[in-house]
Design an enzyme around this catalytic site. Structure first.
Site, short mmCIF file in Angstrom:
data_model
loop_
_atom_site.label_atom_id
_atom_site.label_comp_id
_atom_site.label_asym_id
_atom_site.label_seq_id
_atom_site.Cartn_x
_atom_site.Cartn_y
_atom_site.Cartn_z
N LYS A 257 13.92 1.42 -4.96
CA LYS A 257 12.58 1.31 -4.68
C LYS A 257 12.33 2.63 -4.16
O LYS A 257 13.01 3.24 -3.80
CB LYS A 257 11.97 0.17 -4.00
CG LYS A 257 10.35 -0.12 -3.96
CD LYS A 257 10.31 -1.08 -4.94
CE LYS A 257 8.68 -1.37 -5.20
NZ LYS A 257 8.55 -2.40 -6.09
N ASP B 34 4.09 0.45 -9.11
CA ASP B 34 3.82 -0.65 -7.95
C ASP B 34 2.37 -0.42 -7.82
O ASP B 34 1.69 0.27 -8.23
CB ASP B 34 4.98 -0.39 -7.02
CG ASP B 34 5.07 -1.54 -5.91
OD1 ASP B 34 5.46 -2.73 -6.56
OD2 ASP B 34 4.41 -1.59 -5.10
P1 NDP Z 1 -2.08 -2.37 -7.69
O1 NDP Z 1 -2.17 -1.08 -7.22
O2 NDP Z 1 -2.42 -2.41 -9.33
O3 NDP Z 1 -3.06 -3.50 -6.97
C1 NDP Z 1 -2.87 -3.91 -5.86
C2 NDP Z 1 -3.88 -4.78 -5.28
O4 NDP Z 1 -3.73 -5.39 -4.15
C3 NDP Z 1 -5.56 -3.96 -5.33
O5 NDP Z 1 -6.36 -4.77 -5.56
C4 NDP Z 1 -5.20 -3.42 -3.70
O6 NDP Z 1 -6.56 -3.21 -3.30
C5 NDP Z 1 -4.54 -4.60 -2.95
N1 NDP Z 1 -3.98 -4.29 -1.90
C6 NDP Z 1 -3.04 -3.48 -2.04
N2 NDP Z 1 -2.52 -3.20 -0.65
C7 NDP Z 1 -3.32 -4.06 0.17
C8 NDP Z 1 -3.71 -4.13 1.67
N3 NDP Z 1 -2.91 -3.80 2.56
N4 NDP Z 1 -4.46 -5.21 2.01
C9 NDP Z 1 -5.51 -5.58 1.05
N5 NDP Z 1 -5.34 -5.52 -0.30
C10 NDP Z 1 -4.25 -4.71 -0.78
O7 NDP Z 1 -0.68 -2.91 -7.37
P2 NDP Z 1 -0.08 -3.92 -8.23
O8 NDP Z 1 -1.08 -5.09 -8.93
O9 NDP Z 1 1.04 -3.28 -9.41
O10 NDP Z 1 0.99 -4.75 -7.15
C11 NDP Z 1 0.49 -5.82 -6.40
C12 NDP Z 1 1.71 -6.75 -5.93
O11 NDP Z 1 2.53 -6.99 -6.87
C13 NDP Z 1 2.50 -5.54 -4.79
O12 NDP Z 1 2.97 -6.60 -3.84
C14 NDP Z 1 3.73 -5.23 -5.83
O13 NDP Z 1 5.05 -5.00 -5.25
C15 NDP Z 1 4.10 -6.52 -6.69
N6 NDP Z 1 4.66 -6.29 -7.87
C16 NDP Z 1 4.02 -5.45 -8.93
C17 NDP Z 1 4.70 -5.46 -9.97
C18 NDP Z 1 4.28 -4.67 -11.12
O14 NDP Z 1 4.73 -4.63 -12.27
N7 NDP Z 1 3.24 -3.93 -11.18
C19 NDP Z 1 6.11 -6.02 -10.16
C20 NDP Z 1 6.45 -7.17 -9.15
C21 NDP Z 1 5.78 -7.23 -7.86
P3 NDP Z 1 -7.15 -1.80 -2.86
O15 NDP Z 1 -7.39 -1.37 -4.37
O16 NDP Z 1 -8.30 -1.73 -2.05
O17 NDP Z 1 -6.07 -0.93 -2.37
#
Ligand code: NDP
Length: 446
Positions: free
Chosen positions: A126, A166
């Site tokens: 990662k 991510d």
């Molecule tokens: P994105 O950046 O596309 O979206 C993240 C979302 O979560 C946004 O809406 C963001 O809001 C919100 N968010 C992030 N951090 C926080 C926080 N500290 N508090 C509140 N809201 C938060 O990321 P992904 O959708 O790709 O990832 C989401 C989750 O899925 C993560 O845990 C990631 O590790 C996991 N994941 C992702 C994969 C992938 O293929 N993308 C694969 C496997 C797991 P804001 O815009 O306001 O920050």
């Protein structure tokens, strides 16, 4: 707990001070290895557990770049290459202001077992940076990505380490990172990054894969209980890549997602989320969920609390770690929630997991099983790159579904084998561990 597991846990805690999320992820896995170590003490020999809990390599580097005002900014970059027993390190890059070594190590550790569950021959790693993409111009994001890759390129490759996206790293960032890698190496090495654009080596369904896979997993849990997701209401957190496509797949299966969120607050839409509007705001305008609520009469915006307060049948966390605490879990269970399938990595605190696990009517799937569709489809992207082929959307989705079904069934079979029927946590951790441990034993002490 087996004394050997206890000892490794204590030593790792001592050696990694100030790394709470890493130790949280580690503890959750080690506790669940008890039955396999009792039955197969050889897995506690050869320093296997000590080696498994220590990354093979940790790279930390300076990332200087110039912002639109001409000022120099300095961020910190990370790549933790945790375990390569099963194949090249594989795992995303996270750009978020909260990123530090602890966060990257917890994610890298989880990734080892998740990747093993996919059966795609990929090790765990990662990376990321404390760079915050919010409010940055495209030019600033490009300059940051170019500087980040100027160090990272020497550590990655299609047979060594293959990063992806991510939080904060989507198609735009992967494009800039790939461009700089190509420029620095002079090689068009498609398999060095996944999540690429469809016109230059990306795979259909990669964008959708994590959210789709998460909901497929929830569907398999329901089918195992003789039920379906049709007609069920869902609480989804987040509004990024995973959340959007979890909502899409849930709607395709006849369920009704009624929430989404971002770091400014959350939305409850009693009519169900209007996905076209959410995509327009999030994917095109890079807006906020408050903009969604402002444009949708049936939706209300809350700037405090969490989506888990809404009574639902299914919880689909898709934002970030520790976003469901014990109280949230109790509220979900009290309101009749039956399925929890994690799209985010480690979204539930240990206390929340305990609440879910001890509720007789709740089926709970940990992220390393339920969100493995993303990295699994990244491996499909690598497969297409290596064979210079291109799968149709239908075929890629079929493969994703088959993989998620296999992960689901492997978890249940292993849980049964080790005396924990129906327990997806034990099932996922032991299945993943056994695959990695067998390879590590075969390779000798390295
Ligand atoms: P994105 O950046 O596309 O979206 C993240 C979302 O979560 C946004 O809406 C963001 O809001 C919100 N968010 C992030 N951090 C926080 C926080 N500290 N508090 C509140 N809201 C938060 O990321 P992904 O959708 O790709 O990832 C989401 C989750 O899925 C993560 O845990 C990631 O590790 C996991 N994941 C992702 C994969 C992938 O293929 N993308 C694969 C496997 C797991 P804001 O815009 O306001 O920050």
């Amino acid at each position: 707990m087996h004394p050997k597991l206890e000892k490794v846990l204590q030593e790792t805690a001592h050696r990694n001070p100030g790394e709470p999320e890493f130790l949280q992820a580690l503890t959750e896995v080690l506790i669940s290895l008890d039955p396999i170590i009792e039955r197969h003490p050889e897995y506690a020999d050869y320093g296997l557990l000590e080696r498994l809990t220590e990354p093979e390599r940790q790279i930390i580097f300076r990332v200087p770049w110039v912002d639109d005002n001409g000022d120099v900014q300095v961020n910190r970059g990370y790549r933790v290459e945790f375990n390569s027993a099963l194949g090249p390190y594989k795992g995303g890059l996270r750009f978020h202001k909260s990123v530090n070594r602890n966060i990257i190590k917890f994610l890298g550790f989880e990734q080892i077992f998740k990747n093993a569950l996919t059966n795609q021959g990929i090790g765990g790693g990662k990376g990321g940076s404390d760079f915050d993409p919010h409010g940055k111009s495209d030019n600033e994001v490009m300059l940051f990505c170019q500087s980040f890759m100027t160090e990272l390129y020497r550590h990655i490759g299609d047979k060594t380490d293959v990063p992806a996206g991510d939080i904060g790293v989507g198609g735009r960032e992967i494009g800039y990172l790939f461009g700089q890698y190509k420029r620095l190496t002079g090689v068009h090495e498609a398999g060095v990054l996944t999540g690429k654009g469809l016109g230059w080596g990306g795979s259909l369904v990669r964008t959708e894969a994590t959210g789709y896979g998460q909901v497929m997993f929830a569907r398999f849990m329901a089918e195992d209980r003789g039920e379906s997701l049709e007609g069920l209401t869902c609480a989804v957190s987040g509004s990024g890549n995973v959340a959007i496509y979890a909502i899409e797949k849930a709607q395709q299966l006849g369920a009704k997602p009624v929430t989404c969120s971002d770091s400014d607050g959350w939305v409850y839409d009693k009519e169900g989320i209007d996905l076209d509007l959410l995509k327009e705001i999030k994917e095109h305008r890079r807006g906020r969920v408050s903009d969604y609520a402002a444009q949708r009469p049936s939706a209300e915006f809350h700037d405090s609390g969490r989506v888990w307060a809404v009574p639902v049948d299914v919880a689909l966390p898709a934002a970030t770690q520790n976003e469901i605490d014990e109280n949230d879990a109790r509220t979900l269970v009290k309101n009749g929630c039956k399925y929890v399938a994690e799209g985010a990595n480690m979204p539930s605190t240990p206390q929340a997991i305990e609440v879910f696990q001890s509720a007789p009517d709740v089926s709970y799937a940990p992220g390393k099983a339920a969100n493995a569709g993303g990295v699994g489809t990244s491996a499909f992207e690598m497969e297409q790159n290596a064979s210079r082929s291109r799968w149709s959307f239908e075929y890629a989705e079929e493969r994703l579904e088959a993989m998620m079904r296999e992960i689901h069934n492997d978890c249940l079979a292993t849980a049964e084998e080790y005396g924990k029927p129906g327990d997806y946590v034990y099932g996922a951790n032991i299945t993943g561990f056994r695959r990695v441990a067998d390879a590590m034993l075969a390779h000798g002490v390295i």
